[in-house]
Write a protein that holds these residues in place. Structure first.
Motif, PDB file in Angstrom:
ATOM      1  N   ALA A 158       5.329  -7.778 -10.036  1.00  0.00           N
ATOM      2  CA  ALA A 158       6.848  -7.648 -10.140  1.00  0.00           C
ATOM      3  C   ALA A 158       6.921  -7.655 -11.707  1.00  0.00           C
ATOM      4  CB  ALA A 158       7.309  -9.064  -9.825  1.00  0.00           C
ATOM      5  N   ARG A 159       5.497  -8.685 -12.757  1.00  0.00           N
ATOM      6  CA  ARG A 159       5.143  -8.732 -13.713  1.00  0.00           C
ATOM      7  C   ARG A 159       4.903  -7.016 -14.456  1.00  0.00           C
ATOM      8  NH1 ARG A 159       4.236 -12.312 -18.035  1.00  0.00           N
ATOM      9  NH2 ARG A 159       5.681 -13.531 -16.467  1.00  0.00           N
ATOM     10  N   LYS A 160       3.854  -6.514 -13.060  1.00  0.00           N
ATOM     11  CA  LYS A 160       3.599  -4.950 -14.081  1.00  0.00           C
ATOM     12  C   LYS A 160       4.708  -4.255 -13.814  1.00  0.00           C
ATOM     13  CE  LYS A 160       0.994  -1.206 -11.495  1.00  0.00           C
ATOM     14  NZ  LYS A 160       0.495  -1.030 -12.558  1.00  0.00           N
ATOM     15  N   GLU A 161       5.453  -4.355 -13.559  1.00  0.00           N
ATOM     16  CA  GLU A 161       6.972  -3.670 -12.985  1.00  0.00           C
ATOM     17  C   GLU A 161       8.765  -4.356 -14.059  1.00  0.00           C
ATOM     18  OE1 GLU A 161       7.300  -1.645  -9.036  1.00  0.00           O
ATOM     19  OE2 GLU A 161       5.266  -0.622  -9.303  1.00  0.00           O
ATOM     20  N   LYS A 162       8.449  -5.231 -13.984  1.00  0.00           N
ATOM     21  CA  LYS A 162       9.642  -6.214 -14.663  1.00  0.00           C
ATOM     22  C   LYS A 162      10.336  -5.827 -14.033  1.00  0.00           C
ATOM     23  CE  LYS A 162       7.087  -4.463 -19.337  1.00  0.00           C
ATOM     24  NZ  LYS A 162       7.916  -3.810 -20.508  1.00  0.00           N
ATOM     25  N   CYS A 163      10.577  -6.685 -13.034  1.00  0.00           N
ATOM     26  CA  CYS A 163      11.472  -6.639 -12.069  1.00  0.00           C
ATOM     27  C   CYS A 163      11.283  -7.934 -11.590  1.00  0.00           C
ATOM     28  CB  CYS A 163      11.297  -5.425 -10.718  1.00  0.00           C
ATOM     29  SG  CYS A 163      10.111  -5.395  -9.758  1.00  0.00           S
ATOM     30  N   SER A 164      12.246  -8.113 -10.020  1.00  0.00           N
ATOM     31  CA  SER A 164      11.854  -9.461  -9.346  1.00  0.00           C
ATOM     32  C   SER A 164      10.947  -9.207  -8.066  1.00  0.00           C
ATOM     33  CB  SER A 164      13.250  -9.833  -9.501  1.00  0.00           C
ATOM     34  OG  SER A 164      14.112  -8.841  -8.262  1.00  0.00           O
ATOM     35  N   ILE A 165      10.682 -10.544  -7.426  1.00  0.00           N
ATOM     36  CA  ILE A 165       9.499 -10.447  -6.295  1.00  0.00           C
ATOM     37  C   ILE A 165      10.635  -9.721  -5.172  1.00  0.00           C
ATOM     38  CG2 ILE A 165       8.684 -11.709  -3.725  1.00  0.00           C
ATOM     39  CD1 ILE A 165       7.741 -13.916  -6.889  1.00  0.00           C
ATOM     40  N   ASP A 187      11.330  -4.903  -1.041  1.00  0.00           N
ATOM     41  CA  ASP A 187      12.335  -3.867  -0.717  1.00  0.00           C
ATOM     42  C   ASP A 187      11.690  -2.210  -1.226  1.00  0.00           C
ATOM     43  OD1 ASP A 187      14.150  -5.728  -0.282  1.00  0.00           O
ATOM     44  OD2 ASP A 187      15.306  -4.928  -2.117  1.00  0.00           O
ATOM     45  N   LYS A 188      10.845  -2.665  -2.891  1.00  0.00           N
ATOM     46  CA  LYS A 188       9.935  -1.311  -2.512  1.00  0.00           C
ATOM     47  C   LYS A 188       8.521  -0.762  -1.732  1.00  0.00           C
ATOM     48  CE  LYS A 188       8.325   1.338  -6.281  1.00  0.00           C
ATOM     49  NZ  LYS A 188       7.774   1.480  -8.187  1.00  0.00           N
ATOM     50  N   TYR A 189       8.003  -2.504  -1.407  1.00  0.00           N
ATOM     51  CA  TYR A 189       6.659  -1.756  -1.027  1.00  0.00           C
ATOM     52  C   TYR A 189       6.594  -2.924   0.620  1.00  0.00           C
ATOM     53  CZ  TYR A 189       4.918  -0.450  -5.851  1.00  0.00           C
ATOM     54  OH  TYR A 189       4.609   0.282  -6.787  1.00  0.00           O
ATOM     55  N   GLY A 190       8.056  -3.002   0.919  1.00  0.00           N
ATOM     56  CA  GLY A 190       7.723  -3.536   2.108  1.00  0.00           C
ATOM     57  C   GLY A 190       7.376  -3.384   2.888  1.00  0.00           C
ATOM     58  N   VAL A 191       6.273  -3.172   4.112  1.00  0.00           N
ATOM     59  CA  VAL A 191       6.467  -2.184   5.657  1.00  0.00           C
ATOM     60  C   VAL A 191       6.679  -3.126   6.463  1.00  0.00           C
ATOM     61  CG1 VAL A 191       4.597  -1.229   6.530  1.00  0.00           C
ATOM     62  CG2 VAL A 191       4.635  -1.122   4.330  1.00  0.00           C
ATOM     63  N   LYS A 239       8.719  -7.698   6.805  1.00  0.00           N
ATOM     64  CA  LYS A 239       8.181  -6.960   5.594  1.00  0.00           C
ATOM     65  C   LYS A 239       7.168  -7.706   4.995  1.00  0.00           C
ATOM     66  CE  LYS A 239      11.472  -4.086   4.621  1.00  0.00           C
ATOM     67  NZ  LYS A 239      12.606  -3.685   3.719  1.00  0.00           N
ATOM     68  N   ILE A 240       5.957  -7.210   4.470  1.00  0.00           N
ATOM     69  CA  ILE A 240       4.927  -7.114   3.508  1.00  0.00           C
ATOM     70  C   ILE A 240       4.452  -6.132   3.050  1.00  0.00           C
ATOM     71  CG2 ILE A 240       3.192  -6.536   5.661  1.00  0.00           C
ATOM     72  CD1 ILE A 240       1.712  -9.102   5.090  1.00  0.00           C
ATOM     73  N   PHE A 241       3.875  -6.996   2.085  1.00  0.00           N
ATOM     74  CA  PHE A 241       3.509  -5.363   0.631  1.00  0.00           C
ATOM     75  C   PHE A 241       2.362  -4.694   1.174  1.00  0.00           C
ATOM     76  CE2 PHE A 241       1.404  -4.585  -2.649  1.00  0.00           C
ATOM     77  CZ  PHE A 241       1.976  -4.150  -3.631  1.00  0.00           C
ATOM     78  N   GLY A 242       2.867  -3.332   1.045  1.00  0.00           N
ATOM     79  CA  GLY A 242       1.875  -2.255   0.727  1.00  0.00           C
ATOM     80  C   GLY A 242       2.075  -0.811   1.000  1.00  0.00           C
ATOM     81  N   VAL A 243       0.782  -0.089   0.182  1.00  0.00           N
ATOM     82  CA  VAL A 243       1.193   0.774  -0.835  1.00  0.00           C
ATOM     83  C   VAL A 243       0.454   1.788  -0.020  1.00  0.00           C
ATOM     84  CG1 VAL A 243      -0.205   1.684  -2.429  1.00  0.00           C
ATOM     85  CG2 VAL A 243      -0.189  -0.208  -2.363  1.00  0.00           C
ATOM     86  N   ILE A 244       1.247   3.360   0.462  1.00  0.00           N
ATOM     87  CA  ILE A 244       0.911   4.379   0.961  1.00  0.00           C
ATOM     88  C   ILE A 244       0.167   5.303   0.392  1.00  0.00           C
ATOM     89  CG2 ILE A 244       1.497   6.596   2.018  1.00  0.00           C
ATOM     90  CD1 ILE A 244       4.634   4.706   2.425  1.00  0.00           C
ATOM     91  N   TYR A 245      -0.791   6.002   0.221  1.00  0.00           N
ATOM     92  CA  TYR A 245      -1.462   6.971  -0.069  1.00  0.00           C
ATOM     93  C   TYR A 245      -2.347   7.789   0.807  1.00  0.00           C
ATOM     94  CZ  TYR A 245      -5.008   4.577   2.740  1.00  0.00           C
ATOM     95  OH  TYR A 245      -6.005   4.000   3.613  1.00  0.00           O
ATOM     96  N   GLU A 246      -2.393   8.877   0.426  1.00  0.00           N
ATOM     97  CA  GLU A 246      -3.102  10.068   0.784  1.00  0.00           C
ATOM     98  C   GLU A 246      -4.404   9.899   1.089  1.00  0.00           C
ATOM     99  OE1 GLU A 246      -0.820  12.397   1.570  1.00  0.00           O
ATOM    100  OE2 GLU A 246       1.065  11.736   0.837  1.00  0.00           O
ATOM    101  N   THR A 247      -5.265  11.314   1.714  1.00  0.00           N
ATOM    102  CA  THR A 247      -6.012  11.110   2.818  1.00  0.00           C
ATOM    103  C   THR A 247      -6.051  12.909   3.335  1.00  0.00           C
ATOM    104  OG1 THR A 247      -5.365  10.572   5.094  1.00  0.00           O
ATOM    105  CG2 THR A 247      -6.415   8.952   3.554  1.00  0.00           C
ATOM    106  N   LYS A 248      -7.317  13.086   3.330  1.00  0.00           N
ATOM    107  CA  LYS A 248      -7.663  14.430   4.209  1.00  0.00           C
ATOM    108  C   LYS A 248      -6.589  14.580   5.051  1.00  0.00           C
ATOM    109  CE  LYS A 248     -12.195  15.725   1.837  1.00  0.00           C
ATOM    110  NZ  LYS A 248     -13.752  14.985   2.209  1.00  0.00           N
TER     111      LYS A 248
END
Length: 621
Positions: free
Chosen positions: A457-464, A469-473, A485-494
């Motif tokens: 939140a501090r990094k992106e200057k927004c609320s928790i 809402d943005k990263y919740g999985v 919902k729990i914090f998650g990140v989508i990333y690319e692989t082969k």
């Protein structure tokens, strides 16, 4: 020459069949290049190999020519280890621990020696020794205590003053000579012990101790303290009674008699009350002086002696240990720090855990035969120390609330999540044997998770809320069919996009030792498995320019400390990514087997394509 694994297997079999067998002609194995390939396979992936010794060389550029040069020096007995480069690492108490960084060639030779010593000594080491051994760990030591020390009254927390710095070289070599009758190998080990260290451009001699940071140091330490293990085996056998005589506890028997008459007279309410009272006391005399049991467990230079007996016996055993260390090993037992603890009243610290004895006897369970019994009767409990959790939470908590981590604000979201996951997973895996792991580590996870959300939140200057809402999985709730919902990140692989979420596994207590790096660093087999790096080296083909040759000395292995750092370095520059970085990324390895011209080009920054013709012309000539 024979394969290294065959030789090691033969040595181990001889030692297993005859614990008194004395080995000779071991030094000749140092002329076997296959041992160095196995040694390289064991140590090549360690980040410390990219740290320079006093000769400023690292593992980078490893090839068979370096091995042949080492073997030539060893044949002539003109190989002398270089002094280690002295550096310091911080300790938990604020002090600094000296660490020696050997040159890479010395590391390689030490690893070969370690393999030989391990094959010889592993079959004769005691089961009470757990440090730096194959298939042993902190967890196996703690499990041994939990399963063998039920009913312990007193514990001796062993502390040897400056053990690694005070190992007597003469005594160590004498102990080695009992099983090794090879003067050349013993002489080489002595050279390592006396190689010294360099600090502030000045070489200092080492008159005692083993170099902390040396690959061979841990097994030499185990060989030295094997004598203590044998001494403690005799002490345990001497004081432990062969069989328990179940002396009935008089107060318990009196209540049982009252309960019998109450039931006989039909007063079932009073009989039930007497039964509840009986369950709060032992049924067997806890002060039975005829029943004594002594157990000992050691991990490296830390040991604990668990005694089911009197305090005077604990004091006597502590004196016996101190006298043995002083007289036989010239080591000093710190009487101030070697505490005698009443396990019924206080907790014992060992390997980061708290050891306590359960005194709760009121709960009843039913065994497989339908018989009722008490759930806890002097059993040993492993607990997570509260101060450990508080210390781990300091970077993430302020004034009782989770806070963002300042140093991580500029870290990419995926790397940030990996960092937080590594912390919580490592803490849980190490303390997974603890009875209270779910509550103590659960508390850490609560604050740790919200620190992650606040950092993003501090990094992106927004609320928790916006972060969730943005990263919740959506993940399933443990109980029921709902989701959260729990914090998650989508990333690319082969294979396509994947999702990584914050550590969401149940914090369950484990009953078996954890088999992984978090248990004590590394758990390995007696004879390690070869890594595929050796197949790549022996293929005789440059992985960059495709140059092929039957002469394997034409190829070298290019190493980097971390592949991720190299990728980020060129990503930040925004410049053309060199071929060798692309090749390492495609292999997903920190190593690249290349011909010498390509390796020179990598370090000079030359375009690798421009040297292909030079290589081709060299082959034609």
């Amino acid at each position: 020459m024979q394969e290294a694994e065959v030789v090691l297997s033969m040595l181990g079999r001889k030692s297993t069949e005859n614990s008194e067998f004395v080995f000779d002609r071991l030094y000749r194995n140092l002329f076997n290049s296959d041992f160095y390939q196995l040694a390289y396979s064991n140590i090549y992936a360690r980040e410390g190999n990219m740290t320079q010794g006093i000769d400023e060389s690292t593992i980078d550029g490893f090839n068979k020519a370096r091995v042949e040069k080492l073997i030539a020096l060893l044949r002539q007995e003109t190989y002398y280890p270089k002094p280690v480069r002295r550096t310091y690492i911080p300790k938990k108490n604020g002090d600094q621990r000296p660490l020696g960084i050997p040159s890479f060639e010395d590391k390689l030779v030490q690893e070969v020696i370690r393999l030989l010593l391990q094959a010889i000594y592993e079959p004769v080491f005691q089961d009470t020794s757990h440090g730096f051994r194959p298939n042993r760990s902190c967890h196996t030591a703690l499990t041994q205590i939990k399963t063998t020390c039920k009913g312990t009254n007193w514990a001796i927390e062993g502390d040897i003053k400056g053990f690694f710095d005070n190992i007597n070289h003469k005594i160590l070599l004498t102990l080695l000579s009992r099983k090794i009758s090879d003067g050349r190998l013993l002489n080489l080990i002595e050279r390592f012990l006396k190689a010294g260290y360099m600090e502030f451009r000045q070489v200092h001699n080492t008159l005692a101790g083993t170099p902390q940071g040396g690959i061979v140091s841990p097994i030499l330490a185990n060989i030295y303290l094997h004598e203590l293990d044998l001494c403690m085996k005799k002490i345990c056998e001497q004081h432990t009674t062969a069989k328990r005589i179940r002396k009935k506890y008089q107060p318990y028997q009196e209540l049982n008699m009252q309960r019998y008459y109450a039931r006989k007279n039909g007063d079932y309410v009073h009989a039930q009350a007497l039964l509840r009272q009986m369950r709060t006391m032992p049924s067997i005399d806890p002060l039975d002086r005829e029943y004594i049991r002594v157990n000992y467990t050691r991990y490296a230079d830390d040991f604990v002696v668990m005694i089911n007996g009197s305090k005077s016996l604990a004091e006597q055993i502590r004196k016996e240990i101190g006298a043995f260390l002083q007289q036989e090993l010239q080591l000093e037992l710190s009487m101030e720090k070697t505490l005698i603890t009443n396990v019924s009243d206080q907790k014992v610290r060992f390997l980061g855990y708290e050891i306590a004895k359960s005194l709760e006897n009121t709960a009843i369970t039913t065994d497989t035969r339908g018989r009722k019994k008490r759930t806890a009767n002097g059993t040993i409990q492993l607990l997570v120390p509260g101060d450990v959790v508080r210390e781990k939470l300091k970077p993430f908590v302020a004034n009782g609330k989770a806070v963002h981590h300042n140093a991580r604000i500029n870290v990419p979201a995926l790397d940030l999540l990996q960092q937080y996951n590594a912390e919580i997973r490592g803490l849980y895996e190490y303390y997974s044997l603890a009875t209270d792991v779910s509550t103590k580590i659960g508390k850490f996870r609560y604050y740790h998770y919200y620190s992650l959300l606040k950092t993003v939140a501090r990094k992106e200057k927004c609320s928790i809320k916006k972060v969730v809402d943005k990263y919740g999985v959506s993940v399933k709730v443990k109980q029921g069919t709902g989701t959260r919902k729990i914090f998650g990140v989508i990333y690319e692989t082969k294979e396509g996009p994947k999702t990584m979420t914050y550590f969401n596994e149940p914090l369950k207590k484990k009953d078996k030792p954890h088999e992984g790096r978090n248990a004590n660093g590394i758990i390995e087999t007696v004879i390690p498995q070869r890594h595929q790096i050796l197949d790549r080296m022996n293929a005789g083909k440059c992985e960059l320019c495709a140059h092929e040759s039957a002469d394997l000395t034409e190829f070298e292995v290019h190493h980097v400390r971390k592949l991720k750092d190299i990728k980020q370095k060129y990503a930040k520059r925004g410049s053309h990514v060199p071929n060798w970085v692309l090749a390492m990324s495609s292999l997903n390895r920190k190593t690249l087997v290349v011909c010498k011209p390509c390796h020179d080009a990598i370090h000079s920054g030359t375009n690798v394509h421009s040297i292909k013709n030079a290589v081709k012309g060299k082959n034609e000539n």
